[in-house]
Design an enzyme around this catalytic site. Sequence first.
Site, PDB file in Angstrom:
ATOM      1  CB  SER A 258       1.272  -1.827   5.203  1.00  0.00           C
ATOM      2  OG  SER A 258       1.785  -2.949   3.732  1.00  0.00           O
TER       3      SER A 258
ATOM      4  CE1 TYR B 117      -1.074   1.916   1.961  1.00  0.00           C
ATOM      5  CE2 TYR B 117       1.547   0.582   1.605  1.00  0.00           C
ATOM      6  CZ  TYR B 117      -0.614   0.733   1.859  1.00  0.00           C
ATOM      7  OH  TYR B 117      -0.304  -0.800   2.753  1.00  0.00           O
TER       8      TYR B 117
END
Length: 270
Positions: free
Chosen positions: A143, A156
Site C-alpha cells: 500500500s 496498518y
Amino acid sequence: MPSPSINAVAVITGASSGIGAVYADRLAKRGYDLILVARRIERLRNLKEVLSARYQINVQVIEADLTVENDLAQVEHVLRSDERIAVLVNNAGNGKLSGTVAMSDADTASTIALNIVAPTRLARAILPAFIGRNTGSIINVSSVMAFHALPVTTLYSATKSYLLMFSRGLQTELAETDIRVQAVLPAGTATEFYEHSGVPLSAFDPSVVMTTENLVDAALSGFDAGEKVTLPSVHDTAFWTAYDEAEEALFGATQTGIPAPRYSHAISAE
C-alpha cells in the site's frame, strides 16, 4: 508477464472479491490455472464457475482464514506440494483504522497475522521450489501507506511498510536468479476494505479512488515492464526515483562509527 506453459498455476490469496478477484480474472485470461484462497467459500465457488467457463481453465478453491494456524498451514502445504505453481499473489490483507490504544487486541493480532505473518510464510513455502527451478513470480500487494502513517493507520502503515521492505529484500536475495518479486502499492481503491476498516469509501473524494480493474491492469503492466515496485496512481516516476535514491544515500550516510557533530556536546571526552 508472458503466457504460462501448459498447466502453470497462479495462487491468489484474498481472491473472493476486489483486487484478488480481478487478479484471478486477468491471470486466467493469460492462461493460468488458478488456486483461489479466501474465507468466503461461496464467493470463491461462484468465481470458479465464471472463470472456468470464460477461459476454459482449471480452478481450485481453498476456504482458508490466513490468520488461523491450521488454515495457513494448509495453504503452505499446497504451495510446497504442487510443482505447477508459477505465481503467488499475496493479496489478502486487512486494516482496522484505529489508534493504537483504541484498537482491540483481536484486531491488532489479526492485522499482524494477515499483513505480515501470512505473506512471509507463504513466500517461504513457495521459494524453495522456485529456486530449484530458477523460475517463478511473487506479487506482494502492499500500500502507499507503507510511506505514510496517519493517527488511525499506525499499525496498518507499519505492516504495509514491512511488506514493501520484505519484497525489496527478497529482490536482493534473488537478484542472480530468474525469480521475480514485485511489490504493488495501491492508493485508494474501490474495494470492500473500507467497509471493514471503519471508514466508509463514501468518505473519500471519488476522484482519488481507483477501480480494482484499473489497479490490477496497471500492476500487471508494471510487472510486464520489469518494475520491482509499482505505484499505479503515481504519474511522475521521478518521485519514486528520488525516494529510492534518497533512501540509499541516507543508509550510506549511517556507515560511520563517529557520532554526528550535533551530538558532540553530549559525548564525554576520553
